[in-house]
Write an enzyme that holds these catalytic residues in place. Structure first.
Site, PDB file in Angstrom:
ATOM      1  CE  LYS A  22     -12.524   1.895  -4.796  1.00 16.39           C
ATOM      2  NZ  LYS A  22     -11.940   2.846  -5.761  1.00 16.39           N
ATOM      3  NE  ARG A  92     -11.510   2.149  -9.566  1.00 24.17           N
ATOM      4  CZ  ARG A  92     -12.220   2.318 -10.693  1.00 24.17           C
ATOM      5  NH1 ARG A  92     -13.311   1.605 -10.902  1.00 24.17           N
ATOM      6  NH2 ARG A  92     -11.843   3.211 -11.591  1.00 24.17           N
ATOM      7  N   GLY A 101      -4.605   5.127  -2.621  1.00 20.58           N
ATOM      8  CA  GLY A 101      -3.371   4.816  -3.329  1.00 20.58           C
ATOM      9  C   GLY A 101      -2.548   3.710  -2.725  1.00 20.58           C
ATOM     10  CG  MET A 103      -4.469  -1.858  -0.563  1.00 23.07           C
ATOM     11  SD  MET A 103      -5.801  -2.612   0.348  1.00 23.07           S
ATOM     12  CE  MET A 103      -6.973  -1.284   0.412  1.00 23.07           C
ATOM     13  NE  ARG A 336     -11.331   9.046  -2.082  1.00 21.10           N
ATOM     14  CZ  ARG A 336     -10.283   8.426  -2.590  1.00 21.10           C
ATOM     15  NH1 ARG A 336     -10.094   7.152  -2.360  1.00 21.10           N
ATOM     16  NH2 ARG A 336      -9.399   9.076  -3.332  1.00 21.10           N
ATOM     17  CG  HIS A 454      14.990  13.008  27.651  1.00 20.99           C
ATOM     18  ND1 HIS A 454      15.600  14.140  27.166  1.00 20.99           N
ATOM     19  CD2 HIS A 454      14.640  13.282  28.915  1.00 20.99           C
ATOM     20  CE1 HIS A 454      15.637  15.054  28.113  1.00 20.99           C
ATOM     21  NE2 HIS A 454      15.056  14.556  29.193  1.00 20.99           N
ATOM     22  CB  SER A 762      -2.609  11.669  37.438  1.00 24.47           C
ATOM     23  OG  SER A 762      -2.304  12.080  36.137  1.00 24.47           O
ATOM     24  CB  CYS A 829      -0.506  13.462  33.507  1.00 22.15           C
ATOM     25  SG  CYS A 829       0.369  12.307  34.558  1.00 22.15           S
ATOM     26  CE1 TYR A 849      -5.703  15.264  34.885  1.00 21.35           C
ATOM     27  CE2 TYR A 849      -7.265  15.058  36.695  1.00 21.35           C
ATOM     28  CZ  TYR A 849      -5.975  14.992  36.221  1.00 21.35           C
ATOM     29  OH  TYR A 849      -4.943  14.650  37.058  1.00 21.35           O
TER      30      TYR A 849
END
Lengths: 875, 875
Positions: A22, A92, A101, A103, A336, A454, A762, A829, A849
């Site tokens: 802000k 503020r 909202g 704070m 914003r 799980h 991986s 993975c 990847y």
């Protein structure tokens, strides 16, 4: 010396870390010449110092604040606390990340019994002056001094009722005076001291309240959900008041430069005349749509629209603005980036590129990848949801919406689904045994377990809606009931789950299907152009692989072979294998499984034609595959031609105190190499068959849970001879890789050795996190809750890679592994592969990847593109 | 080009790694001019190459062997395989570390049907020639070609029986001829081919057999027990034969330069005339003591004695020699450091310093620290042991000897011991609940669990004899019986345990107490002078602390506070605390425990006057403290004034899937700060009281299981205010430290952060190993067995620090921790603190101290001295 206070004229948008969003934007707008009420910002560093010094504002900082106030007085030719020419301000919060909202805010600060009189005279508007005062007393009391808001609102309601009026606007000046006086009395009664009359005391208390509000429970929760570090702190903005409540030519409103729901390029918002900001939000008066302003005050509307367009181009993003009209003059109070729905985000991005406001790179960086999740899953219809009967909350473990009849066992779920019923599987927790039931159910609800329990992991893998760890439900299996919200639900009752929010509802709620817009396709194409890492998916069947391929996966990063064994048609052979007392019986049982397993792989290979497929060898502890309940054990014993006692003793012999640290992963294949042999045969057999069909197959055999290079060396000695012989005999050309799931801290520490035996690593970051923290994901739930509450953890390390610790293990592993073997393929993975923050870290590590569950593939594609734009690889 | 074969004249004692111990010493003795039969050594690198190339001896190495053989022929003017002037050789293994009897040997190689005739003519001793030949056929058949030895021995026995003779010496030349012929027939029958007549074939096959024997099961087991890497490989020595079986002026024997049992400085050994080496060992003929040689052949005796003395001074160590007398001429066949008992090792070291042979530093380096263990514990009397009735084997989990009556529950053990009975606690496994029974028992026997299972760790801590994980016993709690060796034992039956060997016996066996000799005291004084690390002990009571102090501990490195709660008098309050539903009830229950806990600490502080005492806050999961069996739960419910169902549900609510990764360690104190508060009060309260008594107290409060600096930060905020307030109020001067047990991989990775909140790190290598490997110590047993069998692990990582992986975590932690905080105190309190190999690594890391169980303190002192001499700190 550190500077803790900046005038708006001293800052700019790049100082966001220091001034908060802000403050930085107010400074930027000041620089752009927009009509912004002036003031100053107290930095985030001041907030951190406040906490570091034991929650006090140091004298040094206080002096800077006083100095800034003096400067403000000079600029405005007003004086703080002077009834003749009063300077009034708002206070503020404003942190680096937007936390709307979360704070606190105080308006009209500087009023006291004298100043209010002065203000009345000055504006010739007593009602306005006392309206402002009573608002200030309430906000200061509520926000700064913890006098409960309800006490004030009840009093206001009482006076309105007494007068028989509904709308605040109908209160007279005298009424407002009375409200203000009564509010002061309430304050004095509650606090045991008079309402403070010294404006500087009001100011310092309010600033401190904003600092404090950085650690209020809802801010803590918001940060935890959004992975925002506590160390960022909040800035505080002190700004000269302008008044929307000065009369009929005054007003206040909020607006988006585009429609935040659809992304359409049209000014969208609402406003109220003769009101202050909170009136728009509070809903006591119904605001007008912003389009109405065009009719009411066309010049003001046009001016506002112009500022909006200017700011949108300037920031290159859709803006969310607050404005106030004071006696016909427009002020912009805040701008914003506007929050928007996923589909709006895509439309805005695509439109802004078309409009020439953004480059494609910029557009890509403006979209929050996590948002895309909402586009992948069915959702409840908005109307149906509005009327829904919420009965419990849990963790949003796997997104989507589902309705179905309650069932309490996986077998029951499987049976009823076969008969065409829609069911929700409700369990305390799930285990590998329940897979068939989970697969058959519309959704899964568990009473225990966290985001990587799980149930959560498997559900996400299946793209199935799941609410996990809902401590608000309690299940009685014996009675076949579930208690929630003080009510009892029976098996067969309808419930609905929202896996995106973790909400549980009674009854059936209508859903709508997910769809992919043209904007989605466009954005994904751009993302694919920019990203440097491939995106693969975790998929255990041809069906899942097809879903993943459709969503853009470039291969399979993880096929969990064990899920294939839980099929009721196969589990018997597998159980026979487990309880076999000699190698021959085991081999025979495995031979019976081989054709099915080979068929599974074949289907995946066909779908993934030309793309790599990583298949992990059997991983979970064997006892997970065996029944635990007496009746089931008896049945199995009969089927196996075994004594009940004998089977029971085998099953209990397989139980472990800490199965997560027990006989699982490659340890299984080392104990029983015939399992690895069978799985190799199935993989290579399927690959040969597919190759003969003309499919291009790139199989990567993954050995899980390696902690020592010798484990991999041993299993290479089991796998490769079998594979090489099959390939040689088949006559086809087929290359395959053997690598490891890097998931044990010691493996990371000895990656240079392991790389010599591995074609790829991986990262299995679920286990790496679990072992690295010494924290079981199945048992972590209550511990994490306590840790959040006490501010020890700010985010769930199983959801976002912990870069400092677990990430360092990964970094060492990458560096050492690549040094030992420059062509080592590196991927991930674990569940983190679909988390944008973690994907960014993977880009920093230059992984080849990331792999994630099929429905997260678009998120990973976008996140990988953003990461590549931010941290290009320097190839 | 690598040289794979060295003539004895080319080597020396420093080439041990390449030539093996035997080869290097033969070369050294050759250089010293001793009468050594000449030959050559094939290097350990050749062995490794043999394995690397898939178990073949490369042509290159074969050629080097042939060349060496030619050189040997030239030197001796004999020819390999020539009946006229035959060269005969022995082939013996010899690795870097002494592995006596583990690998294979072939003697008399080079004999065949022709050569044996030539040898008979040449020596004019047909009996000798055929005796040698039949020995060779048997050894070659047995060792090289895997024809079972029994087949040959049965045949020899058959012929002796037929002739009615007992002693081999009574067999005539004709008999020997017949034996040799029959042996060849056995060989041909078993192998399907004739006994090889080509000496070069015999040689190559034998060399390969020695290479192979490096990986025979007993060698593997020996290496695993002694932490010898497989990568070392074995060398092979080919040496010209000399014959002790040539007649009455020939003979062979073995001797130590000092008495290996007592260390007395006197030649000690035995010999046989007209015999080859294996006869001395085989026990078919009774050898003479070496002193008899002094009478029989005084000149030879004196010559041998001279060589022994010379070698002892040369090597600076007591030697173990083999010799052969061939027709009155003495040959030395081997020398090596002699194995000796612990007390002999101390005496030899002290004597050799007095004799000027060794410096004190050298003497210290010559003693194996692990041996000292035997001096610390009671042992069975030798005679009683000889007649003992062994019924099972298990793991030698905690040394010492014990006899007692079988009991199957901790409570029973506790009760019976109170009545003065000696009992052995027999359990499938133990848990924290059993502590009082373990403490009361003479010894502990478990059917499951490894060297670092609960039973093993706790027993070692108590200095109590324990045999763990004996899969040869099976327990039926319901019937109150134990089966072993096909027999059934009932509660109340006597059994005996040898915790140093892992042996279980039926009945009662007399024991003798441990005693510390003057030599022990002297050696320990020297060790203390050289070492750089302090040695502390892990002790949970004043009694244990006193034992540790007596054995030289310089402080307490770990006090486990939880053990104090299991006292039957205290457990009730503790259980009340656990099941408390609110903080107040919890606080009240804790208050009840406080005085007892404070008293415990006071006793330890008093004993440890002037030395630091590390006290760990409560560590194990709470459910370990609760009863599991219905009757006990019911009783507790009654005592707690609670419904059975409610208590049962609390207990089951506390259960976890992986308790090792669950709610334990500092996580408990974070959930219930009042526990940490109470423990802080007890520690500081005791410290203040002790200080007032004039005791110098240095308390170190240790927070376990920290994975993130914020955990420690939070608990510092709980501990320090309580402690500081108490100290300020008491008016005494008291410094204390707060640090952490470094036992989580992530903590190691973020040590720079953690060090800022910690006064010390104490490496908890049990958990660090467990988490780092992802391997639960309670479940590791069968996995490790498989891993040893398959050559994947060579040693138990829970017994010796894994330097490559877990050690690297420690190294990073030390470096980062010290960088962040140069005065950080670093120690180790895991089980590894008493393991010499691990202590050496701690010296490399420059730790400030190691801490181990009280009875291992002397071992750690000596090991630390050796480590300091090998890796001085460069202060």
């Amino acid at each position: 010396m550190t500077k803790y206070v900046y005038m708006f004229s001293e800052g700019n948008a790049n100082m966001r870390d220091l001034l908060g969003g802000k403050g930085a934007n107010l400074a930027e707008m000041t620089g752009m010449g927009l009509p912004v009420p002036q003031g100053f910002t107290i930095t985030t560093e001041a907030c951190n110092r406040y906490y570091d010094e034991g929650r006090v504002i140091s004298e040094e900082i206080k002096q800077e604040i006083v100095d800034a106030m003096r400067e403000e007085e000079e600029r405005t030719d007003k004086v703080f606390g002077d009834p003749e020419k009063p300077l009034l301000v708002s206070v503020r919060s404003g942190s680096r990340a937007s936390m709307p909202g979360m704070m606190d805010t105080v308006l009209n600060l500087g009023l006291n019994d004298e100043v209010v009189e002065g203000l009345a005279k000055l504006t010739d508007n007593e009602r306005f002056a006392y309206d402002s005062y009573r608002r200030f007393i309430m906000m200061f009391g509520d926000v700064v001094m913890e006098v409960h808001k309800d006490l004030f609102e009840d009093e206001l309601g009482r006076i309105k009722a007494e007068k028989g009026i509904v709308d605040d606007l109908d209160l007279s000046a005298e009424d407002m005076k009375r409200v203000a006086a009564n509010f002061k009395a309430i304050y004095e009664r509650e606090k045991g001291e008079a309402f403070p009359q010294d404006p500087m005391v009001q100011l310092m208390e309010s600033i401190e309240a904003v600092f404090r509000s950085w650690n209020n429970p809802r801010a803590l929760f918001y940060r935890q959900m959004n992975n925002i570090p506590s160390a960022w702190g909040t800035a505080v903005n002190v700004q000269e008041m302008v008044y929307g409540n000065m009369g009929e030519t005054s007003g206040t409103g909020v607006a988006f430069t585009r429609d935040p729901a659809t992304g359409e390029n049209v000014l969208y918002g609402e406003y109220l005349m003769n009101a202050q900001g909170e009136d728009v939000v509070a809903g006591t008066r119904t605001p007008f749509p912003i389009s109405h302003l065009q009719e009411q005050f066309p010049e003001i509307y046009e001016e506002f629209k112009k500022y909006g367009d200017e700011l949108e181009v300037h920031y290159g993003d859709m803006q969310d603005l607050e404005f106030t009209i004071e006696n016909g003059k427009l002020f912009v109070l805040q701008t914003r980036s506007g929050k928007r729905t996923a589909s709006a985000a895509l439309k805005v991005a695509v439109d802004m590129v078309a409009e020439g406001i953004l480059s494609r790179e910029e557009a890509i960086l403006h979209i929050d990848p996590s948002q895309l999740d909402a586009l992948m899953h069915p959702m409840f219809e908005d109307k149906a949801l509005a009327a829904a009967d919420q009965i419990a909350k849990g963790l949003p473990a796997s997104p989507g919406a589902a309705s179905g009849k309650i069932v309490f066992s996986a077998d029951q779920a499987f049976e009823l689904a076969k008969e065409g019923e829609k069911v929700i599987l409700v369990r305390d927790e799930t285990s590998a045994e329940d897979i068939h039931g989970m697969s058959a159910a519309e959704g899964i609800l568990t009473a225990r377990g966290g985001m990587t329990s799980h149930a959560a992991v498997v559900a996400r893998g299946m793209g199935k809606c799941c609410v996990a760890g809902s401590s608000e439900i309690s299940i009685d299996y014996a009675k076949g009931t579930m208690k929630a919200d003080g009510r009892t639900f029976n098996a067969g009752d309808w419930i609905s789950l929202n896996g995106s929010t973790g909400t549980v509802y009674a009854g059936q709620i209508a859903t709508k299907e997910a769809e992919q817009s043209d904007d989605f396709v466009t954005v994904m194409e751009w993302a694919d152009e920019f990203r440097e890492m491939d995106v693969r998916a975790n998929a255990d069947s041809g069906h899942d692989a097809q879903v993943a391929l459709n969503l853009g996966a470039q291969g399979i990063g993880l096929t969990r072979t064990e899920h294939m064994f839980f099929d009721p048609a196969r589990i018997f052979s597998f159980r026979k294998m487990i309880v076999a007392k000699d190698e021959e019986t085991r081999r025979n049982a495995l031979e019976a499984i081989l054709p099915d397993q080979q068929q599974d792989f074949l289907e995946i290979f066909r779908v993934m034609d030309g793309n790599p497929v990583v298949i992990r060898l059997l991983d979970p502890p064997l006892h997970e595959f065996l029944p635990q309940e007496e009746a089931e054990v008896r049945e199995l014993a009969t089927n196996l031609n075994m004594e009940y006692d004998e089977l029971k003793s085998i099953i209990s012999g397989l139980s472990e105190l800490n199965p997560m640290l027990g006989h699982r992963g490659c340890r299984l294949a080392i104990s029983y190499p015939e399992i690895a042999e069978m799985q190799t045969k199935a993989i290579i057999g399927a690959a040969i068959e597919a190759t003969k069909e003309g499919v291009r197959v790139i199989p990567e055999i993954m050995v899980p849970l390696v902690s020592d290079v010798k484990e991999l060396e041993y299993l290479n000695g089991v796998i490769k001879p079998v594979a090489d012989k099959m390939i040689a005999e088949s006559g086809v050309q087929l290359a395959y890789m053997v690598g490891t799931m890097l998931e044990i801290p010691r493996a990371a520490m000895t990656s240079d050795e392991i790389a010599l035996e591995a074609d790829f690593f991986s990262f299995g970051t679920n286990d790496l996190t679990q072992m690295g923290y010494g924290l079981s994901r199945d048992d972590a739930g209550p511990i994490l809750d306590t840790y959040y509450e006490k501010g020890i953890f700010e985010a769930d390390p199983t959801a976002h890679i912990d870069r400092a610790g677990i990430g360092r293990l990964m970094r060492i592993s990458c560096e050492d592994g690549r040094r030992a073997r420059p062509d080592l393929e590196l991927g991930i993975c674990g569940e983190h592969g679909g988390d944008p923050y973690s994907v960014e870290f993977c880009q920093m590590l230059k992984l080849d990847y990331v792999s994630c569950s099929p429905y997260r593939v678009p998120i990973a594609r976008l996140a990988a593109a953003q990461a590549a734009l931010r941290y290009p690889r320097n190839k």
